[in-house]
Scaffold this active site. Structure first.
Site, short mmCIF file in Angstrom:
data_model
loop_
_atom_site.label_atom_id
_atom_site.label_comp_id
_atom_site.label_asym_id
_atom_site.label_seq_id
_atom_site.Cartn_x
_atom_site.Cartn_y
_atom_site.Cartn_z
CB CYS A 111 -3.73 -52.58 38.21
SG CYS A 111 -2.82 -53.79 37.24
CG HIS A 256 -1.59 -49.05 38.08
ND1 HIS A 256 -0.73 -49.95 38.68
CD2 HIS A 256 -1.95 -49.59 36.88
CE1 HIS A 256 -0.60 -51.00 37.89
NE2 HIS A 256 -1.31 -50.80 36.80
CG ASN A 286 1.33 -52.92 35.46
OD1 ASN A 286 1.08 -53.04 36.65
ND2 ASN A 286 0.38 -52.80 34.55
#
Length: 340
Positions: A111, A256, A286
């Protein structure tokens, strides 16, 4: 030379999956999902939409946004942990969709991949590249167990991209500072162990087929939460120090998009009010390496980013990996495009 952002694009699959749809199958309530994560919906790609297609669509938008022909691109990077194949990399496949004739390669820092790819692009520009295209793209829904109520509701699919050119550090759009880090001792806390070569090695005389259940992502949520807050905060401070800035001078924070509680905790640690946070996870979940550029594109379309704004990007992912970047938001007239 300094890397300067001149174009931004995004892409989302058509299918929107709300919490109600998942809750009925997982034996939880939609409110339970939203309270834990801040997520209300996410997008899932269909079988005809691989990661390379999303990357290409977002990159095409960034090129159009900057009014740049594909022939002017010197390199194309795709940050992803959900490639179309193990071989070839996803970037060449996306490049073929765009008609690019330049080096193309993947960056996998989970990520944190988009920030890592930005840093790589900045290095290419510092050594002579004129324009570098960077996409973050994931089909993360393919890596989660549909029956896992703690992981499956968190993730969605999508892509975001930026085009960078060689410029000067005092320009709007310039990258001001970068910070990257990694600690492989935390690998077991966020891992998909059966999807690559280690699961197939076996012994000298036996090459077993991996257990399909190990393809799916496994996560120690509490440990990841604690590590994410600690490393995103420390990395943000390191980037601020390198730029000679204080957190009070940051206009927007784009972290993020893993969990709203992580984003708020990082803001609290930096002494920043929550109004400065750019949030997109409520509608996309996400999206891994795609989450930061997707959030930037949404904020731009909603008028939350202005030319000259100081923007802090910060991310954390499996590995463990983490990274932060500071930039001055472009002040040139651009052409907002809605993610599809």
């Amino acid at each position: 030379m300094t890397a300067v952002i001149i174009g931004l694009g995004s892409a989302l699959p058509e299918r929107e999956v709300g919490n109600d749809e998942l809750a009925a199958r997982l034996g939880v309530t939609s409110d339970w999902i939203e309270r834990r994560t801040g997520i209300r919906a996410r997008r899932f790609a269909d079988a005809t939409t691989p990661t390379s297609a999303l990357a290409a669509e977002a990159a095409r938008g960034a090129l159009a946004d900057a009014d740049t022909d594909p022939s002017e691109v010197d390199a194309f990077l795709v940050a992803t942990y959900t490639p179309d194949h193990q071989i070839p990399a996803t970037a060449p496949l996306a490049a073929a969709r765009l008609g690019l004739a330049c080096p193309a390669f993947d960056v996998n820092a989970a990520c944190s991949g988009f920030v890592y790819a930005l840093a790589t692009a900045a290095g290419l520009i510092a050594t002579g590249a004129r324009r570098v295209l960077v996409a973050g793209a994931e089909t993360a829904s393919t890596l989660t167990d549909p029956g896992d109520r703690t992981v499956h509701p968190l993730f969605g699919d999508g892509a975001g991209a930026v085009l960078l050119r060689a410029g000067e550090p005092d320009e709007d759009g310039a990258l001001l500072a970068l910070d990257l880090g990694a600690d492989g001792t935390g690998a077991a806390s966020l891992i998909a162990p059966g999807s690559a070569s280690k699961a197939r090695l076996g012994t000298d005389t036996e090459r077993p087929q991996p257990d399909p259940s190990t393809y799916y992502m496994a996560m120690d949520g509490r440990e990841v939460f604690l590590q994410a807050v600690a490393h995103m905060t420390a990395s943000s401070r390191a980037a601020l120090d390198r730029a000679g800035l204080k957190s009070s001078e940051v206009d927007r924070i784009c972290g993020h998009q893993a969990n709203i509680r992580i984003l708020r905790a990082v803001a609290d640690e930096l002494g920043a009010d929550h109004e400065r946070l750019l949030v997109d996870l409520d509608r996309t979940g996400n999206t891994g390496a795609a989450s930061i550029p997707l959030a930037l594109d949404r904020a731009r379309r909603e008028g939350r980013l202005e030319g000259g704004h100081t923007v802090l990007l910060t991310a954390f992912g499996g590995g463990f990996t983490w990274g932060s970047a500071l930039l001055r938001w472009p002040g040139t007239a651009q052409h907002p495009r809605s993610a599809t």
